[in-house]
Design an enzyme around this catalytic site. Structure first.
Site, PDB file in Angstrom:
ATOM      1  N   CYS A 134      -5.908   7.186   2.237  1.00  0.00           N
ATOM      2  CA  CYS A 134      -5.136   6.457   3.239  1.00  0.00           C
ATOM      3  C   CYS A 134      -5.188   7.240   4.546  1.00  0.00           C
ATOM      4  O   CYS A 134      -5.057   8.467   4.540  1.00  0.00           O
ATOM      5  CB  CYS A 134      -3.682   6.314   2.771  1.00  0.00           C
ATOM      6  SG  CYS A 134      -2.629   5.396   3.924  1.00  0.00           S
ATOM      7  N   GLU A 178      -3.207  -2.931   2.078  1.00  0.00           N
ATOM      8  CA  GLU A 178      -2.585  -3.183   3.395  1.00  0.00           C
ATOM      9  C   GLU A 178      -1.253  -3.913   3.283  1.00  0.00           C
ATOM     10  O   GLU A 178      -0.290  -3.550   3.969  1.00  0.00           O
ATOM     11  CB  GLU A 178      -3.541  -3.981   4.294  1.00  0.00           C
ATOM     12  CG  GLU A 178      -4.916  -3.358   4.519  1.00  0.00           C
ATOM     13  CD  GLU A 178      -4.897  -1.880   4.822  1.00  0.00           C
ATOM     14  OE1 GLU A 178      -5.856  -1.186   4.454  1.00  0.00           O
ATOM     15  OE2 GLU A 178      -3.908  -1.391   5.392  1.00  0.00           O
ATOM     16  N   HIS A 181       1.412  -1.594   2.529  1.00  0.00           N
ATOM     17  CA  HIS A 181       1.932  -0.873   3.699  1.00  0.00           C
ATOM     18  C   HIS A 181       3.055  -1.662   4.366  1.00  0.00           C
ATOM     19  O   HIS A 181       4.039  -1.082   4.822  1.00  0.00           O
ATOM     20  CB  HIS A 181       0.835  -0.596   4.735  1.00  0.00           C
ATOM     21  CG  HIS A 181       0.051   0.668   4.512  1.00  0.00           C
ATOM     22  ND1 HIS A 181       0.638   1.909   4.391  1.00  0.00           N
ATOM     23  CD2 HIS A 181      -1.283   0.878   4.427  1.00  0.00           C
ATOM     24  CE1 HIS A 181      -0.295   2.829   4.211  1.00  0.00           C
ATOM     25  NE2 HIS A 181      -1.480   2.227   4.218  1.00  0.00           N
TER      26      HIS A 181
HETATM   27  O1  LIG Z   1      -4.165   1.355   5.182  1.00  0.00           O
HETATM   28  C1  LIG Z   1      -5.355   1.531   5.466  1.00  0.00           C
HETATM   29  N1  LIG Z   1      -5.931   2.719   5.314  1.00  0.00           N
HETATM   30  O2  LIG Z   1      -5.164   3.750   4.980  1.00  0.00           O
HETATM   31  C2  LIG Z   1      -7.371   2.909   5.402  1.00  0.00           C
HETATM   32  C3  LIG Z   1      -7.992   2.968   4.016  1.00  0.00           C
HETATM   33  C4  LIG Z   1      -7.880   1.613   3.318  1.00  0.00           C
HETATM   34  C5  LIG Z   1      -8.674   1.526   1.999  1.00  0.00           C
HETATM   35  C6  LIG Z   1      -8.331   2.587   0.947  1.00  0.00           C
HETATM   36  C7  LIG Z   1      -8.665   1.938  -0.392  1.00  0.00           C
HETATM   37  C8  LIG Z   1      -8.603   0.448  -0.189  1.00  0.00           C
HETATM   38  C9  LIG Z   1      -8.364   0.197   1.284  1.00  0.00           C
HETATM   39  C10 LIG Z   1      -9.436   3.375   4.188  1.00  0.00           C
HETATM   40  O3  LIG Z   1     -10.234   2.602   4.691  1.00  0.00           O
HETATM   41  N2  LIG Z   1      -9.839   4.628   3.825  1.00  0.00           N
HETATM   42  N3  LIG Z   1      -8.967   5.483   3.230  1.00  0.00           N
HETATM   43  C11 LIG Z   1      -9.071   6.911   3.579  1.00  0.00           C
HETATM   44  C12 LIG Z   1     -10.378   7.374   4.047  1.00  0.00           C
HETATM   45  C13 LIG Z   1     -11.477   6.491   3.628  1.00  0.00           C
HETATM   46  C14 LIG Z   1     -11.229   5.042   3.957  1.00  0.00           C
HETATM   47  C15 LIG Z   1     -12.099   4.201   3.048  1.00  0.00           C
HETATM   48  O4  LIG Z   1     -11.693   3.915   1.947  1.00  0.00           O
HETATM   49  N4  LIG Z   1     -13.273   3.802   3.587  1.00  0.00           N
HETATM   50  C16 LIG Z   1     -14.239   3.048   2.927  1.00  0.00           C
HETATM   51  C17 LIG Z   1     -14.119   2.628   1.601  1.00  0.00           C
HETATM   52  C18 LIG Z   1     -15.155   1.857   1.062  1.00  0.00           C
HETATM   53  C19 LIG Z   1     -16.232   1.548   1.836  1.00  0.00           C
HETATM   54  C20 LIG Z   1     -16.288   2.012   3.140  1.00  0.00           C
HETATM   55  N5  LIG Z   1     -15.300   2.754   3.680  1.00  0.00           N
HETATM   56 NI    NI Z   2      -3.394   3.121   4.027  1.00  0.00          NI
END
Ligand SMILES: O=CN(O)C[C@@H](CC1CCCC1)C(=O)N1NCCC[C@H]1C(=O)Nc1ccccn1
Ligand code: NI
Length: 207
Positions: A134, A178, A181
């Protein structure tokens, strides 16, 4: 106020605008937005999806020092409103020779959802094989984040039109993260503290 600062034409959302664990807004239940949507709520949604695009663009991500994201929720910007942005790249498809087949759609999900809610879901559960992270959590929290395997989501789009979408697999995990959240739920609330990598009966693992 905060939203006015974020929607200024010259402002790009950066990691500095994203609040971290400990800020009580992350544990609040966000307010539904008024319909038809106000310009400020439409503009905020545009800034949120722009952040995700920038975060997935190597040049912009480096320039603005962004962590790559596929989703963002307004409470992460210290705005307690039920606005979420989703930008999930399409999985690359390969033919029998292993060549990537260019997909017509670059994104499986590319939208801002207002007042999104899960109106039905499978009994079956699922978790991303590698766990979740996250942008508001500056630490690794290992373990299966157990979620619904399939969801039906009702939301309003930026034209204030009511939409209904059915999702499964990884594409369903992002909106669930999301929407959580906007309900003050963090991904690690779904990890079994006794045995984080415990396989639950019938749980699907998503690669
Ligand atoms: O609330 C919203 N957030 O906290 C951003 C989160 C949301 C995802 C986390 C798991 C499901 C939704 C986020 O995107 N990440 N989490 C932290 C760093 C990496 C990044 C990520 O998972 N990237 C990614 C994953 C797959 C393919 C490409 N990129
Ligand atoms: Ni998040």
């Amino acid at each position: 106020e905060r939203q006015n600062k974020l929607i200024r034409p010259s402002h790009y959302i950066t990691m500095d605008d994203i609040i971290r664990e400990g800020n009580p807004t992350l544990r609040g239940v966000a307010e539904r937005v008024a319909l038809p949507l106000s310009n400020v709520d439409i503009l905020l949604g545009e800034k949120m999806i722009q952040f995700l695009r920038n975060s997935q663009d190597p040049v912009m991500a480096e320039k603005l020092e962004l962590r790559a994201g596929v989703g963002l929720a307004a409470p992460q910007l210290d705005i307690s409103k039920r606005i979420i942005a989703l930008l999930v790249p399409s999985e690359p498809k390969f033919d029998e020779e292993g060549n990537e087949i260019p997909s017509k759609e670059d994104y499986a999900l590319n939208t801002v959802m207002y007042n999104a809610r899960i109106i039905s879901h499978s009994v079956e559960e699922a978790a991303i094989a590698t766990g979740e992270g996250c942008l508001s959590v500056d630490r690794e929290v290992p373990g299966y984040v157990v979620r619904h395997a399939r969801v039906t989501i009702e939301y309003y789009d930026k034209n204030s039109e009511k939409k209904k979408i059915r999702l499964k697999g990884f594409h369903s995990m992002v909106p669930q993260h999301e929407i959580d959240h906007t309900d003050g739920i963090m991904f690690y609330d779904h990890i079994d503290p006794e045995n984080p990598w415990k396989m639950r009966e019938g749980m699907q693992i998503i690669d």
